[in-house]
Design an enzyme around this catalytic site. Structure first.
Site, short mmCIF file in Angstrom:
data_model
loop_
_atom_site.label_atom_id
_atom_site.label_comp_id
_atom_site.label_asym_id
_atom_site.label_seq_id
_atom_site.Cartn_x
_atom_site.Cartn_y
_atom_site.Cartn_z
N LYS A 34 0.83 -1.21 0.00
CA LYS A 34 0.00 0.00 0.00
C LYS A 34 0.87 1.26 0.00
O LYS A 34 0.40 2.34 0.35
CB LYS A 34 -0.90 0.02 1.24
N LEU A 75 -6.51 6.57 1.49
CA LEU A 75 -7.75 7.17 1.01
C LEU A 75 -8.91 6.19 1.00
O LEU A 75 -10.08 6.60 1.01
CB LEU A 75 -7.56 7.75 -0.39
N GLU A 121 3.84 14.61 6.68
CA GLU A 121 3.49 15.06 8.02
C GLU A 121 4.19 14.22 9.09
O GLU A 121 4.69 14.75 10.08
CB GLU A 121 1.97 15.02 8.21
N GLU A 141 -3.24 17.22 -1.25
CA GLU A 141 -4.57 17.44 -0.70
C GLU A 141 -5.39 18.45 -1.50
O GLU A 141 -6.61 18.32 -1.63
CB GLU A 141 -4.46 17.90 0.77
#
Length: 267
Positions: A34, A75, A121, A141
């Protein structure tokens, strides 16, 4: 497996793996299929890992299986949330990453491949970032119709400035490893495959520091940097006095004065 490793492994989801290498703990992201996308289970696992860090760990390295550090938020887990639920979800990420930035020990991350969205982040919550030349950085984003929620709007501008972050979000701009290094997204740039050895070397150096000094660097330094100068100078004086007054500092200074410690040289 040591007692410390057993303690760490017992609290981790399948998307994370931990090991203890002497006084350095290594936390692995283990969803390479992933691209190490971050789901809620992983974020909660990261929070728990840092809360349960064994006492023998004096530094942490965050690394990733596969070719990517992290492609960001998973997502596939996005669901419709009320405003209150959305705030709570974002605050969960804030809480987990605060355990990294303002935890017990300094944290080094190994960046490669995708360092995107929530992956960036996570990286920015660490104190030292080692990037392999395969690393690339993005905040998509803006193109997804969402906004950052894991602390990027606070941490990324500290590193590269608000205007550069706005450019990344508005235009979808992607920075490669060299550009990211020049901007300050990483402090080290190494060849592919050399990230983990370099991070472990740095973490070993960090672990050898006096614990009170490491504490001051990760807890006091960022607060001093953001404070009014007069308050900052006072906090610096207090922290310097606390550190200098420790038995550890006295022993290290004595070793230097007695020529038993290395001097700083050019290289």
């Amino acid at each position: 497996m040591t007692a410390g490793e057993r303690m760490m492994e017992a609290v981790l989801p399948a998307s994370l793996r931990a090991e203890l290498r002497g006084d350095v703990a290594v936390l692995w992201l283990t969803r390479p299929e992933k691209r190490n996308a971050l789901n809620d289970e992983t974020i909660l696992g990261i929070e728990t890992f840092f809360a349960a860090l064994p006492p023998e760990a004096r530094a942490v390295v965050i690394a990733a299986d596969g070719e990517n550090f992290s492609a960001g938020l998973d997502l596939s887990e996005i669901t419709e949330r009320s405003t209150v639920e959305g705030v709570a979800h974002s605050m969960m990420w804030h809480r987990a990453f605060e355990k990294i930035e303002f935890g017990r020990v300094p944290v080094v991350s190994v960046l490669k491949g995708a360092v995107v969205g929530g992956g960036l982040e996570l990286a920015c919550a660490t104190h030292v970032r080692v990037a392999e030349r395969t690393a690339y950085y993005a905040l998509p984003e803006g193109q997804r119709g969402i906004f950052v929620g894991g602390g990027a709007s606070v941490r990324v501008p500290r590193l590269i400035g608000a205007a550069r972050m706005a450019d990344m979000m508005l235009t979808g701009r992607v920075h490669d490893a060299e550009s990211g290094y020049a901007l300050g997204l990483s402090q080290y740039l190494v060849e592919p495959g050399e990230g983990l050895p370099k991070a472990l070397e740095l973490a070993g150096r960090i672990a050898a520091n006096a614990p009170i000094t490491n504490f001051a660097v990760i807890h006091a330094l960022p607060r001093i940097a953001e404070a009014d100068p007069r308050q900052g100078f006072m906090m610096e004086s207090l922290m310097a006095a606390v550190a200098q007054g420790s038995d550890d500092a006295k022993q290290r200074l004595r070793a230097f004065l007695e020529k038993r410690a290395k001097k700083v040289t050019e290289f």
